[in-house]
Scaffold this active site. Structure first.
Site, mmCIF file in Angstrom:
data_model
loop_
_atom_site.group_PDB
_atom_site.id
_atom_site.type_symbol
_atom_site.label_atom_id
_atom_site.label_comp_id
_atom_site.label_asym_id
_atom_site.label_seq_id
_atom_site.Cartn_x
_atom_site.Cartn_y
_atom_site.Cartn_z
ATOM 1 N N HIS A 128 -7.034 15.159 26.532
ATOM 2 C CA HIS A 128 -7.103 15.237 28.074
ATOM 3 C C HIS A 128 -6.394 16.678 28.501
ATOM 4 C CE1 HIS A 128 -7.674 14.320 32.365
ATOM 5 N NE2 HIS A 128 -6.124 14.136 32.398
ATOM 6 N N LEU A 138 -1.988 17.820 39.009
ATOM 7 C CA LEU A 138 -2.350 18.440 40.364
ATOM 8 C C LEU A 138 -1.125 18.774 41.125
ATOM 9 C CD1 LEU A 138 -4.690 15.668 41.637
ATOM 10 C CD2 LEU A 138 -5.225 17.699 40.154
ATOM 11 N N GLY A 183 -5.491 28.434 40.772
ATOM 12 C CA GLY A 183 -5.815 29.980 41.240
ATOM 13 C C GLY A 183 -6.310 29.729 42.630
ATOM 14 N N ARG A 191 1.446 8.171 28.868
ATOM 15 C CA ARG A 191 0.267 8.249 28.237
ATOM 16 C C ARG A 191 0.557 8.385 26.728
ATOM 17 N NH1 ARG A 191 -2.648 12.333 32.347
ATOM 18 N NH2 ARG A 191 -3.036 10.823 34.006
ATOM 19 N N ARG A 208 2.722 14.834 29.550
ATOM 20 C CA ARG A 208 2.850 15.086 31.209
ATOM 21 C C ARG A 208 2.722 13.717 31.688
ATOM 22 N NH1 ARG A 208 -1.140 14.731 34.662
ATOM 23 N NH2 ARG A 208 -2.678 15.346 33.148
ATOM 24 N N HIS A 241 -5.076 10.893 26.646
ATOM 25 C CA HIS A 241 -5.313 10.050 27.514
ATOM 26 C C HIS A 241 -5.553 8.752 27.133
ATOM 27 C CE1 HIS A 241 -5.885 8.563 31.375
ATOM 28 N NE2 HIS A 241 -5.658 9.585 31.894
ATOM 29 N N LEU A 290 -7.007 24.594 41.156
ATOM 30 C CA LEU A 290 -5.989 23.934 42.295
ATOM 31 C C LEU A 290 -5.109 25.148 42.375
ATOM 32 C CD1 LEU A 290 -5.518 20.380 42.259
ATOM 33 C CD2 LEU A 290 -6.584 21.599 43.746
#
Length: 666
Positions: A429, A469, A45, A337, A463, A266, A43
């Site tokens: 993850h 994304l 690059g 998470r 995160r 995760h 996504l």
């Protein structure tokens, strides 16, 4: 040495707008004379290459896949965050900013995170314009769902295929620029090194993976968008080809590696079933919207399940321990998470785990099916429905929301998750650490940029779900295309570079000798066996929990493993043809070096924060205990070779807009 993040002055809410409106520009006629190299087509690059090509730059784009759309971004399932407030539930740019700072346990740069929250809104508009099929409400508006660590619904999704659909959108933009001749695409090419000229990044050495040919590619600057390094643990949710070589080769040339020990585990992955496995499968965090996480309250019931004498459905509700709901009532199953993963580990360490290994917990949809079934029956005018009707209608609703995920789970495990709770367990993850970059997304090497998961900048020590994304597309579409001009505006008089220079020749020679070195060892052990052993060391001593004794032991073990690797690795085939084992060899060699740096970083940070949990530093309730007085900084490491300790550079983090306090999800 203290690092300068080059954060612009002004109030937080106005920094990006003011900076974007006053930064240096490159005129359209000059862009045509500037070459930009983009490595990676996920996504980050793909969006960067497409946007830079659209702007008029001459772009060379590289991927080691057979097609840009094979990039690992395609595997993302659950969604992408954006502060649109479509649910009218109190969301805002500031709330997304605050949730991200808090979720990262106050170890990220305020200015970058606020910018991310701002541009998140543009990403959704961009994706919709590209035709990304986001889920919609009955009336046609885009739907949202909740993810961990927040109390609003801001996650846009396309069933369980959000990454795939977003990547196809970016891919079509990239394909258009390729067809127009603005982007030159190099499939099945892997970056092997960065080429420096007069202290600036001016090109790369790439290897054609089909022929083995080494190639020189020059440009005015280099953009790395090569993802994270989770496969250092061998078993992870990453694709098997995901690696650290591009970022690590840059580190070898002087780029700083920031916070490498910040690794995300995760909580909802399908548990490992045997030593034969080489990859783990993620089940989307979106499942925690409706699934309830639990284990048996008694060790006797847990043991009976492990031995196959009982199933989950044999355990009455009163004997089930819904540990996230009980420990964290404010967020329940939607805690971040790192919190959910550690809680699962504690439950299993206490002997309450399920599955034959005892290393699994349940994710149960029974109550959601019942709730949705009653609602669906009511909407159809069916009063007093029986249990069978409620179950049928409820399963239909769940299938519409999560059907492909349930299908994937059943294909892998052989169990029907509509009838039997899913078994899940934490797994590696994502990596929050990465190449250090300033506000412009430029590393400490002039002309070398890093975007997406390849850099460290936005997520701190943990995160939040659905933010990967968001960051990749924010960097590629809406940040880098502006900030790259701060460097390139000073290069408009610089002619295009010739790759037939001493610097390119030396870099190619070094790569050639390195590859020949792997081929010439002619040992007795496979590359895979070394990777598996490295992964076990990392997971055991630098995984969900770390302590000083274990980390010191791990560093010694990794040094010994590296020596053994260079003495006894066996790489079959030839160097000048298609050879996946040679690809693995140089990637694993880089993983070994990075693994040692991760251990050094974890040993240096004497606190617990986010995904970095040092067992010596925890609260009475077993939660992470930060040390803000001594560790409120980014650890940026300068690699100095095998036999010397890396040099630590610090970027002090200042928090002017949020209060530093212990995270609480209770």
């Amino acid at each position: 040495m203290s690092l300068d993040g080059k954060v612009p002055s002004g109030s937080l809410a106005e920094k990006w707008t003011r900076y974007r409106g006053t930064m240096n520009l490159v005129a359209p006629n000059n862009k045509r004379r500037i070459e930009v190299i983009v490595v990676g087509t996920g996504l980050a690059g793909a969006s960067a290459a497409a946007t830079l090509g659209e702007l008029g730059y001459k772009v060379k784009c590289f991927t080691f896949h057979d097609s840009p759309r094979r990039a690992h971004s395609i595997a993302a399932q659950g969604g992408i965050n954006a502060a649109k407030n479509y649910q009218n539930d109190g969301d805002s740019v500031y709330r997304l900013f605050y949730d991200t700072i808090k979720g990262g346990d106050y170890r990220s740069r305020e200015a970058n995170v606020h910018r991310l929250a701002e541009v998140s809104r543009n990403i959704i508009d961009q994706a919709v314009a590209q035709g990304v099929p986001f889920a919609r409400e009955y009336g046609g508006l885009l739907a949202n769902r909740s993810f961990g660590g927040v109390q609003v619904s801001r996650t846009f999704y396309a069933r369980g295929q959000t990454g795939q659909q977003l990547l196809l959108g970016a891919y079509q933009s990239l394909s258009r620029q390729i067809s127009l001749g603005n982007v030159e695409m190099y499939n099945r090419h892997e970056m092997m090194d960065v080429v420096m000229i007069d202290g600036k990044a001016r090109g790369i050495i790439a290897r054609n993976l089909l022929t083995g040919e080494l190639q020189r590619h020059a440009g005015h600057c280099v953009v790395l968008a090569t993802g994270g390094y989770g496969n250092v643990f061998y078993l992870s949710t990453n694709a098997m080809m995901s690696n650290t070589t591009a970022a690590w080769r840059a580190t070898r040339k002087g780029a700083y590696m920031a916070n490498p020990c910040f690794t995300q585990i995760h909580p909802t992955c399908i548990p490992q079933s045997g030593d034969y496995q080489s990859k783990l499968t993620l089940m989307s965090e979106s499942l925690r919207n409706d699934g309830r996480v639990w284990v048996p309250r008694s060790k006797e019931d847990a043991k009976a399940i492990q031995e196959g004498r009982k199933t989950a459905n044999d355990i009455p509700d009163a004997d089930r321990y819904y540990y996230l709901e009980e420990r964290y009532p404010a967020f329940g199953n939607l805690v971040p998470r790192d919190v959910a993963s550690r809680a699962a580990k504690v439950a299993c360490d206490d002997g309450l785990g399920v599955a034959p290994t005892g290393l699994a917990v349940y994710l149960d949809f029974a109550s959601a099916i019942e709730r949705y079934g009653k609602s669906a029956a009511n909407s159809k005018g069916i009063h007093n429905p029986d249990a069978a009707m409620i179950t049928k209608l409820g399963e239909a609703v769940v299938e519409e929301k999560y059907g492909n995920l349930f299908e994937m789970y059943e294909k892998i495990t052989g169990e029907n998750p509509y009838k039997m709770p899913m078994k899940i367990y934490p797994a590696v993850h994502y990596t929050m650490g990465g190449l250090w970059v300033d506000y412009n997304l430029e590393t400490n090497i002039p002309g070398l940029f890093a975007i997406g998961e390849c850099n460290f900048s936005d997520h701190g020590a943990n995160r939040l779900g659905a933010s990967a994304l968001m960051q990749g597309l924010a960097d590629g579409y809406f940040v880098l295309p502006y900030t790259i001009g701060q460097f390139l505006s000073h290069e408009i008089r610089t002619p295009m570079f010739d790759s037939n220079t001493a610097e390119f020749e030396a870099a190619e020679k070094a790569v050639q000798e390195r590859l020949e070195g792997f081929m010439n060892v002619k040992g007795s052990q496979s590359v895979e066996s070394f990777h598996r052993r490295l992964g076990k060391i990392m997971w055991e001593y630098c995984g969900m929990a770390r302590n000083a004794e274990g980390l010191q032991k791990a560093r010694t073990m990794i040094k010994e493993l590296r020596e053994e690797f260079y003495k006894d690795v066996f790489v079959p085939g030839g160097m000048n043809d298609y050879n996946p084992e040679l690809e693995k060899a140089h990637r694993v060699a880089d993983f070994i070096e990075l693994g040692e740096l991760m251990v050094v970083d974890a040993l240096d940070r004497n606190e617990s924060c986010g995904g970095h949990f040092r067992e010596e530093y925890k609260t009475e309730e077993g939660e992470a205990l930060r040390d803000d007085a001594n560790y409120t900084y980014v650890s940026a490491w300068e690699y100095t070779g095998w036999d010397t300790d890396p040099v630590l550079h610090k970027e002090e983090l200042t928090f002017e807009n949020v209060e530093l306090k212990t995270r609480s999800y209770k």
